[in-house]
Design a protein around this motif. Structure first.
Motif, PDB file in Angstrom:
ATOM      1  N   TRP A 143      34.536  33.259  43.040  1.00 51.50           N
ATOM      2  CA  TRP A 143      35.161  32.028  43.532  1.00 51.50           C
ATOM      3  C   TRP A 143      34.441  30.786  43.003  1.00 51.50           C
ATOM      4  CZ3 TRP A 143      38.741  30.712  47.763  1.00 51.50           C
ATOM      5  CH2 TRP A 143      39.638  31.761  48.021  1.00 51.50           C
ATOM      6  N   VAL A 144      33.125  30.794  43.042  1.00 44.53           N
ATOM      7  CA  VAL A 144      32.378  29.628  42.569  1.00 44.53           C
ATOM      8  C   VAL A 144      32.632  29.393  41.084  1.00 44.53           C
ATOM      9  CG1 VAL A 144      30.051  28.787  42.079  1.00 44.53           C
ATOM     10  CG2 VAL A 144      30.589  29.702  44.332  1.00 44.53           C
ATOM     11  N   ALA A 145      32.591  30.467  40.301  1.00 44.86           N
ATOM     12  CA  ALA A 145      32.839  30.319  38.862  1.00 44.86           C
ATOM     13  C   ALA A 145      34.244  29.797  38.595  1.00 44.86           C
ATOM     14  CB  ALA A 145      32.627  31.659  38.162  1.00 44.86           C
ATOM     15  N   ALA A 146      35.220  30.299  39.359  1.00 43.28           N
ATOM     16  CA  ALA A 146      36.600  29.861  39.166  1.00 43.28           C
ATOM     17  C   ALA A 146      36.774  28.398  39.559  1.00 43.28           C
ATOM     18  CB  ALA A 146      37.543  30.748  39.967  1.00 43.28           C
ATOM     19  N   VAL A 147      36.175  28.002  40.661  1.00 44.68           N
ATOM     20  CA  VAL A 147      36.278  26.609  41.105  1.00 44.68           C
ATOM     21  C   VAL A 147      35.661  25.668  40.067  1.00 44.68           C
ATOM     22  CG1 VAL A 147      35.458  24.949  42.822  1.00 44.68           C
ATOM     23  CG2 VAL A 147      36.397  27.140  43.563  1.00 44.68           C
ATOM     24  N   TRP A 158      39.167  37.163  34.206  1.00 40.99           N
ATOM     25  CA  TRP A 158      39.259  36.840  35.617  1.00 40.99           C
ATOM     26  C   TRP A 158      39.914  37.931  36.450  1.00 40.99           C
ATOM     27  CZ3 TRP A 158      36.283  33.078  37.138  1.00 40.99           C
ATOM     28  CH2 TRP A 158      35.923  32.076  36.222  1.00 40.99           C
ATOM     29  N   VAL A 159      40.970  38.529  35.957  1.00 37.68           N
ATOM     30  CA  VAL A 159      41.651  39.567  36.736  1.00 37.68           C
ATOM     31  C   VAL A 159      40.742  40.782  36.889  1.00 37.68           C
ATOM     32  CG1 VAL A 159      43.636  41.109  36.838  1.00 37.68           C
ATOM     33  CG2 VAL A 159      43.934  38.755  36.041  1.00 37.68           C
ATOM     34  N   THR A 160      40.080  41.167  35.794  1.00 35.65           N
ATOM     35  CA  THR A 160      39.125  42.273  35.869  1.00 35.65           C
ATOM     36  C   THR A 160      38.011  41.961  36.865  1.00 35.65           C
ATOM     37  OG1 THR A 160      39.565  42.902  33.575  1.00 35.65           O
ATOM     38  CG2 THR A 160      37.500  43.672  34.546  1.00 35.65           C
ATOM     39  N   ALA A 161      37.514  40.740  36.813  1.00 36.17           N
ATOM     40  CA  ALA A 161      36.457  40.338  37.748  1.00 36.17           C
ATOM     41  C   ALA A 161      36.936  40.439  39.189  1.00 36.17           C
ATOM     42  CB  ALA A 161      36.004  38.913  37.442  1.00 36.17           C
ATOM     43  N   PRO A 194      23.329  31.438  34.547  1.00 33.09           N
ATOM     44  CA  PRO A 194      24.696  31.031  34.896  1.00 33.09           C
ATOM     45  C   PRO A 194      24.901  30.996  36.404  1.00 33.09           C
ATOM     46  CG  PRO A 194      24.743  32.569  33.076  1.00 33.09           C
ATOM     47  CD  PRO A 194      23.316  32.521  33.549  1.00 33.09           C
ATOM     48  N   LEU A 195      25.669  30.032  36.848  1.00 29.60           N
ATOM     49  CA  LEU A 195      25.876  29.814  38.278  1.00 29.60           C
ATOM     50  C   LEU A 195      26.366  31.063  39.015  1.00 29.60           C
ATOM     51  CD1 LEU A 195      25.816  27.811  40.620  1.00 29.60           C
ATOM     52  CD2 LEU A 195      28.140  27.093  39.982  1.00 29.60           C
ATOM     53  N   PRO A 196      27.298  31.861  38.464  1.00 28.17           N
ATOM     54  CA  PRO A 196      27.723  33.072  39.194  1.00 28.17           C
ATOM     55  C   PRO A 196      26.567  34.016  39.509  1.00 28.17           C
ATOM     56  CG  PRO A 196      29.227  32.617  37.393  1.00 28.17           C
ATOM     57  CD  PRO A 196      28.069  31.681  37.222  1.00 28.17           C
ATOM     58  N   LEU A 197      25.615  34.157  38.584  1.00 32.20           N
ATOM     59  CA  LEU A 197      24.467  35.030  38.838  1.00 32.20           C
ATOM     60  C   LEU A 197      23.592  34.463  39.951  1.00 32.20           C
ATOM     61  CD1 LEU A 197      23.268  36.114  35.266  1.00 32.20           C
ATOM     62  CD2 LEU A 197      25.010  37.142  36.736  1.00 32.20           C
ATOM     63  N   LEU A 198      23.387  33.150  39.938  1.00 39.02           N
ATOM     64  CA  LEU A 198      22.546  32.540  40.965  1.00 39.02           C
ATOM     65  C   LEU A 198      23.182  32.668  42.345  1.00 39.02           C
ATOM     66  CD1 LEU A 198      21.438  29.278  39.107  1.00 39.02           C
ATOM     67  CD2 LEU A 198      20.100  31.361  39.478  1.00 39.02           C
ATOM     68  N   LEU A 212      43.353  32.215  38.951  1.00 39.74           N
ATOM     69  CA  LEU A 212      43.776  32.164  40.349  1.00 39.74           C
ATOM     70  C   LEU A 212      44.022  33.557  40.896  1.00 39.74           C
ATOM     71  CD1 LEU A 212      44.586  30.503  42.813  1.00 39.74           C
ATOM     72  CD2 LEU A 212      46.896  30.341  41.857  1.00 39.74           C
ATOM     73  N   LEU A 213      44.631  34.425  40.083  1.00 41.78           N
ATOM     74  CA  LEU A 213      44.857  35.804  40.519  1.00 41.78           C
ATOM     75  C   LEU A 213      43.537  36.515  40.776  1.00 41.78           C
ATOM     76  CD1 LEU A 213      46.744  38.147  41.101  1.00 41.78           C
ATOM     77  CD2 LEU A 213      46.806  38.643  38.635  1.00 41.78           C
ATOM     78  N   GLY A 214      42.553  36.294  39.904  1.00 44.09           N
ATOM     79  CA  GLY A 214      41.233  36.890  40.130  1.00 44.09           C
ATOM     80  C   GLY A 214      40.626  36.435  41.437  1.00 44.09           C
ATOM     81  N   MET A 215      40.783  35.152  41.767  1.00 44.39           N
ATOM     82  CA  MET A 215      40.273  34.639  43.039  1.00 44.39           C
ATOM     83  C   MET A 215      40.966  35.300  44.226  1.00 44.39           C
ATOM     84  SD  MET A 215      39.936  30.536  42.315  1.00 44.39           S
ATOM     85  CE  MET A 215      39.219  30.233  43.939  1.00 44.39           C
TER      86      MET A 215
END
Length: 397
Positions: free
Chosen positions: A208-212, A183-186, A322-326, A237-240
């Motif tokens: 954000w969507v993937a994290a949520v 997540w932090v790298t992302a 995967p949802l993040p790609l979409l 959360l930090l990644g967001m």
């Protein structure tokens, strides 16, 4: 979470950098060969027209604006007779920063540094595309996805001193980091993507969507009775929080610089006649093609092209990417098609939407090499010829 996400989430950890590079090496070699063919075609075509291929790649159109930012900083603008104001504040700063760094630590000029950054970034982008496709499907699909991205008709832009390759590299690796739970790298990569192009918000939205969704799984107990530990949630959360900092920071700085507040960047874009109008201007542009012949043929081609993009996205949804790609692909595509920007640039604005190629890559991977190789070679040759013709034309890509 989609079924495909469930399958990929259960895979063992990714190999370390040396192993990952060895795994991607055939795809990267294939990519380099396609791009070398494109540059060779451009050199031969340009020489026949008494033009410099290197100038076309590094010192025309947007490339000049980036190098001017690298050399002189922000504040340059051109006022056109019709009242439009073209300000270099429209160009996000990461590529000029890298050009300035390259010129500072080497004998390269700003244009030379931009070309080197583009070449390296294009390889990084190809590797990132491979990593995403390999993670979601398998190694063969990853290799096919890289080759399809290389042979796109506008693939020559990947070798220009433009920001598309740099942005695609950052976006692809940010998406890969999301898919693998880094997540932090992302977030860091998404923030850098936001410093590269306005469409960086698509990467932020994917993070954000993937994290949520991940937080929702925590609450619903889908990760087992114990759930992820607090450190994992903190990293998420930090990644967001990191993801939007690049784009937000630059946009707010432009607003402060122009004295027009948080929305000042929109005024800068308006000076270039860029803006989001829901596709109205593009629709009028396409409709105007049908008022004469043979322009109507171009209109038909545009309609077919847009329909193909929509069809590919629908297939991506049906194949349960995967949802993040979409989310990422949808935003990139909508912003490219629904902006009132220069219509000739729309194909290159779609370059970062590489997940649209995954259904095609999946189909290509199912073919035997003896059947797929001639197809790829023929398309690569056509792409090289078209790229050479395109850059030697009158308008910017």
């Amino acid at each position: 979470m989609t079924d495909l996400e469930t399958r990929t989430a259960g895979r063992p950890g990714a190999p370390g950098p040396p192993g990952a590079l060895r795994r991607a090496a055939p795809a990267l070699l294939g990519y380099a060969a396609v791009r070398a063919l494109g540059l060779l075609a451009l050199a031969l075509w340009s020489a026949a027209r008494d033009k410099s291929a290197y100038t076309l790649l590094t010192a025309r159109w947007d490339s000049l604006w980036y190098t001017r930012v690298a050399e002189l900083g922000y504040g340059y603008e051109v006022r056109l007779p019709n009242g439009d104001v073209h300000s270099n504040l429209a160009f996000f700063p990461l590529l000029p920063w890298l050009e300035r760094l390259g010129a500072a630590v080497s004998p390269l000029s700003y244009a030379d540094a931009g070309f080197v950054v583009s070449l390296l970034a294009s390889l990084a982008a190809a590797w990132g595309i491979f990593a995403v496709a390999d993670h979601v499907y398998d190694r063969r699909v990853g290799g096919c996805a890289v080759l399809l991205w290389a042979v796109l008709p506008v693939g020559v832009v990947q070798s220009m001193a433009y920001s598309e390759s740099l942005f695609t590299a950052l976006a692809a690796w940010s998406l890969y980091a999301v898919l693998t739970g880094r997540w932090v790298t992302a977030g860091i990569l998404a923030s850098l993507a936001g410093l590269t192009r306005p469409v960086g918000l698509a990467v932020t939205a994917a993070v954000w969507v993937a994290a949520v969704v991940a937080f929702g799984r925590d609450r619903n107990g889908r990760d087992g009775p114990d759930g992820p530990d607090g450190r994992d949630r903190a990293r998420r959360l930090l990644g967001m929080l990191l993801a939007p900092l690049g784009a937000a920071g630059y946009v707010l700085w432009v607003g402060h610089r122009t004295g027009k507040g948080p929305l000042g960047y929109l005024d800068v874009q308006a000076g270039w006649r860029n803006g989001f109008d829901g596709g109205a201007a593009f629709a009028r542009f396409v409709a105007a093609k049908f008022t004469s012949f043979p322009a109507a043929l171009a209109g038909v081609g545009l309609v077919v092209g847009v329909a193909l993009l929509v069809r590919l996205y629908v297939v991506c949804v049906r194949q349960r990417q995967p949802l993040p790609l979409l989310v990422y692909t949808g935003i990139v595509t909508v912003l490219a098609l629904c902006a009132s920007s220069y219509f000739g640039s729309k194909p290159r604005l779609l370059l970062p939407a590489f997940p649209l190629l995954l259904p095609l890559a999946l189909g290509l991977a199912r073919l035997r090499t003896s059947r797929s190789a001639p197809v790829v070679c023929a398309v690569a040759a056509a792409s090289a010829a078209y790229g050479a013709f395109w850059l030697n034309g009158s308008g910017p890509p």
